[in-house]
Scaffold this motif. Structure first.
Motif, mmCIF file in Angstrom:
data_model
loop_
_atom_site.group_PDB
_atom_site.id
_atom_site.type_symbol
_atom_site.label_atom_id
_atom_site.label_comp_id
_atom_site.label_asym_id
_atom_site.label_seq_id
_atom_site.Cartn_x
_atom_site.Cartn_y
_atom_site.Cartn_z
ATOM 1 N N PHE A 161 0.822 -1.215 0.000
ATOM 2 C CA PHE A 161 0.000 0.000 0.000
ATOM 3 C C PHE A 161 0.856 1.266 0.000
ATOM 4 C CE2 PHE A 161 -2.406 3.328 2.254
ATOM 5 C CZ PHE A 161 -3.525 3.409 1.436
ATOM 6 N N PHE A 162 1.950 1.255 0.747
ATOM 7 C CA PHE A 162 2.740 2.480 0.884
ATOM 8 C C PHE A 162 3.254 2.975 -0.459
ATOM 9 C CE2 PHE A 162 6.969 4.492 1.707
ATOM 10 C CZ PHE A 162 6.467 5.684 2.208
ATOM 11 N N TYR A 163 3.659 2.071 -1.329
ATOM 12 C CA TYR A 163 4.156 2.493 -2.638
ATOM 13 C C TYR A 163 3.103 3.302 -3.391
ATOM 14 C CZ TYR A 163 5.586 2.235 -7.533
ATOM 15 O OH TYR A 163 5.892 2.545 -8.829
ATOM 16 N N GLN A 164 1.855 2.929 -3.260
ATOM 17 C CA GLN A 164 0.790 3.603 -4.003
ATOM 18 C C GLN A 164 0.505 5.009 -3.481
ATOM 19 O OE1 GLN A 164 -0.243 2.223 -6.683
ATOM 20 N NE2 GLN A 164 0.592 0.166 -6.373
ATOM 21 N N VAL A 165 0.850 5.287 -2.216
ATOM 22 C CA VAL A 165 0.514 6.588 -1.627
ATOM 23 C C VAL A 165 1.755 7.363 -1.191
ATOM 24 C CG1 VAL A 165 -1.763 5.825 -0.868
ATOM 25 C CG2 VAL A 165 0.196 5.527 0.665
#
Length: 825
Positions: free
Chosen positions: A177-181
C-alpha cells in the motif's frame, strides 16, 4: 440510477459533506504516511521470522499492556508503541469488524489508540519502556533483529489470548500500500482536504445504495483509500461514526486481490465510477490517486549497513557551481471532455477536442486530442505532466466522414482555454469541472454560444527532474572545408556539448591525456576538461590510482569492493553513498512487454544511480544514465555535476554505442574478479566490446583495448524507448499504432512519434521512466510526456486505473483493486 439534474447533484454533494467524522483526518493521514515510511525502512517486518516475532509480541505483550493502561493508566500521558507491534496492530485494525470482535472477545471492549503515540513521532518512550520491563522482563521493549533470526519462538506462539485472524496474510496484503501513496503530493494539505471530501462522498454513496437496497461493490481511488485507512486506525471513532452514518460498521476485508479485467474489482470500480458520476455529476478519477502498477523490484533484499549517516553535500567546493539549471516544477494533469451543447445547426460529422499548451512548455510540448463522452459514448481520459503555468487551450473540432476519393480536413468550431495557475490559488481544490463557452472560429453568430464541459484534476506542483543531453561534436577535417582554417581549429579534438531540455548549452566536456607519470608505469594520465558558457576552462576530473576523482570535490568513481552483494557495477564515493546498477532500476524500472525484445535490449544501455542513506537503507534512485542516446535524468541538484561527469566518462568509454557488458580479451569476469583483474579500466580511454548478451546475464566484463563492434539497435519502431503498450509497430508508418508502450528506456532518440493519436492505443504509460514516448526534439513526437520517474503518467489516453479497497453494501466485503480501463480507445 435515474438521471439527475445539476441542481440535484449539487444537493447530493452538499449532503455528503455534512457527514460527521470525529477524527482530524488530514493530520492523521500525514501521521499514517510517516509511519508507513518508517516501516518501509525496516522491511524485515514484511515477512519471515521477524514478522512472526512481531505478531507474538503484539498478541502477548502489546495488547494486554494497552488493555491495562486504558482501564487504569500506568502514568499520565500516552503509551509509546514499539514499531514492530504498531505495524501488526496497524494491519489488524484495517479489518475493523474483525478487530472489534477480537477486542470484545478478549478484553470486553475496543482497544482504541487515543492513549497511544507512535514510536516515529519522536516522543520519549522511557516511561513506557519501564512499564514494559516490569511486565515482560524476558522480552526487550525494542525488538532485537539479530536475536530474532537465531531464536526459535514456535513454542511461544499462541500461548495467550491470540486472534485467529491470519495476521501474516494481513501484513502481506498491506505491505504494497505504501508504494501507491508515497508520492509527495499525498502529504499536501490541499490534496488531503480534497481526499477527505471525496471520502465523505464515498461513504454517502454507499449509504444511498443501502437505502435503496442496491447491492454494489464500492471501490475507492487511492486518495479515498488513504483516508479510509486513516479513519479505521481510530477504531472507537470509526465504529461510532459508521454506525451513525449508515447503521453499521463498514467492512474492510482486503482478502480479494484479483486485478484481472472483468473480475469483481474491475467491475466494482466501473460501477462505482458510474454511480459517482451520476449522483454527483463530477468525475470519479483524480490526478495522483490512480493505481501506479506494482512496486519496482528492490536493488537489495537487506538494508545497506555501511556508514550511511545522513551528510549534507558540501556546496563550497568550486566546481559544483559551474552548472546552473533552471529549477522547474511539474504537476500531473488528468483531463476529460464530458459533453458539448448548443452545437451550430450546420454541424455534421464526428466531434473531438484538440488540446495543447498556449505557452512553451519544456515538459509538455505537443497537441493531442480526445473524444467527447456524451458524443462518442467512450470515456477517454488524458493523463500527462506539464509545467504549472500558462493556459491549456481546447479546440472543438469536427471531422467529416471521408469518402473513397476525398479526405476532408478537420474543421475548428470554436476554442477556449483555462489557466493552470488558477488551480494553484489558495482557495483551489485542485479540481475543476464546468461548462466553458467557446469562442467561435467564424463570424457567424449563434443564438446560444457553444459550450464544452471540461473536467480537469491536477496534483500540487513538485520539483521536476533535470534532463540533460550530451551531443558529441566531430573534429574538423582539412578536406571538409574549402577555406584554410587556423591550425588550432583544424586539429581540435571533439567536444561533448551538454544541453538542457530547451536546447540551452550548459557546458562543453572533453577527455584528454597528459604526460605519463612515473608512478603510473604505462598508463597515461587522463583528465576531464570543461568549458563553461562564459568561456572559462577548468579541469573537472582526473584519473589516478585506478579511479576517477573530481577536482576540488570529494567525489570519486571506483570499482565495487570484493564484498559486492547487490550486483552494482561501480561506486561513486563522496559525501553520500551512491552505487551504479545496470539497467533501469527502482523508479526507472522498465515496463516493457515480454513479447517485445526491444525493451530488454535497451536495458543494456541504461545505468541507474542509487543513493543509500539512513533515510533510504534499501536505496533511492537519483539518476538514470542512457549511454545509447546520451541522456541523463537527475532528480536533485546536488547530483548534477557528479552525475554529468559520470555519464560523460562512461559515455566516452562506450563511444555511445550502448552498454551491455565488459570483457577483457574475450574473458568474462565475475563480479568478485573485478578488483583483481581490472586495474585502471577507466584509464587510457579504453573501448567497450559491445556484446548483446543474454538478458539473464549479470556477469560484469570489462573491455581493455578491444575494438568496438556495435550491436544491432533493437529499439522499438518510432523510437519509443523500449515500451510496449499494445504493440509497438512503426508509429511513423501506421496511424493505427497499438500504443507506444511504457515510455521506459532512455528516451526516444529521434523517434518519429505515434502517428494519429486518436487511433493510438495510448503512449508513454504510467510510471514511464525513459525519455518519454517520443523525444520532443524529434518530428511528430509521441503521445505523452514520458512521465520521467516518480510514477508520472506521461501518456495521452491513459488507462485510468485504481487500486483501493472495496465494500459490498448489505454483505460487506472488501478487496484491493487494480486497474480498470476507463479508456475505450
Amino acid at each position: 440510477m435515474e438521471t439527475r439534474t445539476e441542481r440535484e447533484q449539487e444537493l447530493e454533494w452538499k449532503a455528503a459533506q455534512s457527514t460527521v467524522i470525529n477524527v482530524d483526518l488530514v493530520a492523521a493521514a500525514k501521521s499514517q504516511l510517516e509511519f508507513l515510511a518508517a516501516v518501509d525502512k525496516n522491511r524485515w517486518l514484511y515477512e519471515g521470522p521477524a514478522l512472526g516475532r512481531a505478531i507474538y509480541r503484539y498478541n502477548d505483550c502489546w495488547l494486554p499492556m494497552l488493555a491495562k493502561h486504558s482501564e487504569s493508566p500506568f502514568f499520565e500521558g500516552p503509551l509509546v508503541v514499539p514499531l514492530d507491534c504498531e505495524w501488526v496492530w496497524h494491519c489488524h485494525r484495517l479489518n475493523p469488524v474483525r478487530y472489534k470482535s477480537d477486542c470484545e472477545e478478549f478484553y470486553g471492549r475496543i482497544l482504541d489508540n487515543h492513549c497511544v503515540i507512535s514510536s516515529v513521532r519522536g516522543i520519549s518512550e522511557k516511561k513506557t519502556e519501564e512499564i514494559w520491563k516490569q511486565l515482560y522482563p524476558d522480552e526487550p521493549y525494542e525488538m532485537d533483529l539479530t536475536s530474532v533470526l537465531q531464536e526459535n519462538i514456535s513454542g511461544k506462539l499462541g500461548s495467550k489470548k491470540c486472534t485467529k485472524y491470519d495476521l501474516v496474510l494481513a501484513v502481506e496484503r498491506q505491505s504494497p500500500f505504501f508504494y501507491q501513496v508515497s508520492r509527495p503530493h499525498m502529504k499536501n494539505d490541499c490534496y488531503l482536504e480534497g481526499a477527505v471530501a471525496r471520502y465523505k462522498g464515498f461513504l454517502h454513496l454507499i449509504r444511498r445504495n443501502k437505502e435503496r437496497f442496491i447491492k454494489s461493490f464500492s471501490v475507492p481511488t487511492y486518495d479515498i483509500d488513504l483516508i479510509w485507512h486513516t479513519h479505521q486506525l481510530h477504531p472507537a471513532s470509526y465504529c461510532k461514526d459508521l454506525v451513525e452514518i449508515m447503521g453499521k460498521v463498514l467492512e474492510h476485508d482486503d482478502t480479494d486481490s484479483d486485478r484481472s479485467k472483468g473480475q469483481k474489482l474491475d467491475v466494482g470500480f466501473s460501477g462505482t465510477t458510474k454511480q459517482w458520476e451520476e449522483i454527483y455529476g463530477s468525475r470519479y478519477w483524480r490526478a495522483g490517486a490512480m493505481y501506479r502498477g506494482n512496486a519496482p523490484s528492490p536493488v537489495r533484499k537487506t538494508p545497506y549497513s555501511a556508514d550511511i549517516e545522513a551528510r549534507k553535500v558540501a556546496a563550497s567546493y568550486e566546481n559544483q557551481k559551474i552548472m546552473h539549471l533552471r529549477n522547474m516544477k511539474v504537476l500531473e494533469v488528468m483531463l476529460e471532455f464530458v459533453g458539448v451543447r448548443n452545437l451550430p445547426v450546420e454541424h455534421k460529422g464526428s466531434l473531438f477536442v484538440s488540446f495543447s499548451k498556449t505557452q512553451p512548455d519544456a515538459i509538455f510540448n505537443a497537441k493531442r486530442s480526445l473524444t467527447i463522452l456524451s458524443e462518442s459514448g467512450e470515456k477517454q481520459v488524458a493523463c500527462f505532466q506539464c509545467e504549472p503555468n500558462g493556459n491549456l487551450l481546447f479546440e472543438l473540432m469536427s471531422r467529416s466522414t471521408p469518402s473513397l476519393l476525398v479526405s476532408k480536413p478537420s474543421k475548428t468550431i470554436g476554442s477556449t482555454s483555462i489557466s493552470l495557475e488558477d488551480f494553484l490559488s489558495p482557495d483551489s481544490n485542485l479540481t475543476v469541472e464546468k461548462w466553458l463557452e467557446l469562442v467561435p472560429s467564424s463570424n457567424v453568430s449563434e443564438s446560444k454560444p457553444t459550450c464544452l464541459r471540461v473536467a480537469i484534476s491536477v496534483t500540487v506542483p513538485t520539483p521536476a527532474p533535470y534532463v540533460l543531453r550530451m551531443i558529441r561534436s566531430q573534429p574538423f577535417s582539412k578536406s571538409s572545408c574549402l577555406f584554410p582554417l587556423p591550425v588550432r581549429v583544424q586539429f581540435a579534438k571533439s567536444w561533448t556539448r551538454v544541453i538542457d531540455e530547451g536546447g540551452n548549452e550548459i557546458i562543453n566536456l572533453q577527455i584528454r591525456g597528459s604526460k605519463k607519470s612515473k608512478s603510473m608505469k604505462n598508463n597515461i594520465r587522463r583528465e576531464v576538461v570543461g568549458i563553461t558558457k562564459s568561456g572559462e576552462t577548468s579541469t573537472l576530473a582526473e584519473f589516478a590510482e585506478k579511479q576517477w576523482s573530481l577536482i576540488n570535490s570529494p567525489w570519486s568513481l571506483q570499482l565495487p569492493h570484493t564484498n559486492n552483494d547487490d550486483g552494482h557495477i561501480l561506486e561513486l564515493t563522496g559525501p553520500r553513498t551512491v552505487k551504479l546498477f545496470p539497467g533501469g532500476r527502482l523508479d526507472y524500472e522498465s515496463k516493457h512487454c515480454k513479447k517485445h525484445k526491444s525493451g530488454h535490449e535497451l536495458e543494456h544501455y541504461l545505468m541507474t544511480a542509487v543513493e543509500f542513506s539512513a533515510e533510504d537503507p534499501y536505496g533511492r534512485a537519483v539518476a538514470l544514465i542512457d549511454l545509447k542516446y546520451g541522456t541523463l535524468k537527475v532528480k536533485e541538484e546536488w547530483f548534477l555535476l557528479p552525475g554529468s561527469l559520470l555519464a560523460f566518462i562512461l559515455g566516452n568509454i562506450s563511444r555511445k554505442e550502448g552498454y551491455n557488458s565488459f570483457t577483457i580479451s574475450g574473458k568474462t569476469l565475475k563480479k568478485e574478479e573485478l578488483n583483481e583483474e581490472v586495474d585502471g579500466f577507466l584509464a587510457e580511454g579504453n573501448k567497450m566490446n559491445l556484446t548483446s548478451g543474454k538478458k539473464e546475464e549479470l556477469d560484469i566484463k570489462v573491455a581493455k583495448g578491444n575494438s568496438v563492434t556495435p550491436t544491432k539497435d533493437g529499439t522499438c519502431s518510432g523510437g519509443c524507448g523500449g515500451g510496449c503498450g499494445s504493440g509497438c509497430g512503426n508509429a511513423m508508418r501506421s496511424e493505427a499504432s497499438g500504443g507506444c508502450g511504457a515510455g521506459c528506456g532512455g528516451g526516444c532518440g529521434g523517434g518519429g512519434g505515434c502517428g494519429n493519436m486518436a487511433k493510438c492505443g495510448g503512449c508513454g504509460g504510467c510510471g514511464g521512466c525513459g525519455g518519454g514516448c517520443g523525444n520532443k526534439l524529434a518530428n511528430g513526437g509521441c503521445g505523452g510526456c514520458g512521465g520521467c520517474g516518480g510514477g508520472g503518467c506521461g501518456n495521452m489516453l491513459a488507462n485510468v486505473t485504481v487500486a483501493g479497497d472495496g465494500c459490498i453494501n448489505g454483505q460487506p466485503k472488501q478487496a484491493t483493486t487494480q486497474a480498470n480501463e476507463i479508456l475505450v480507445a
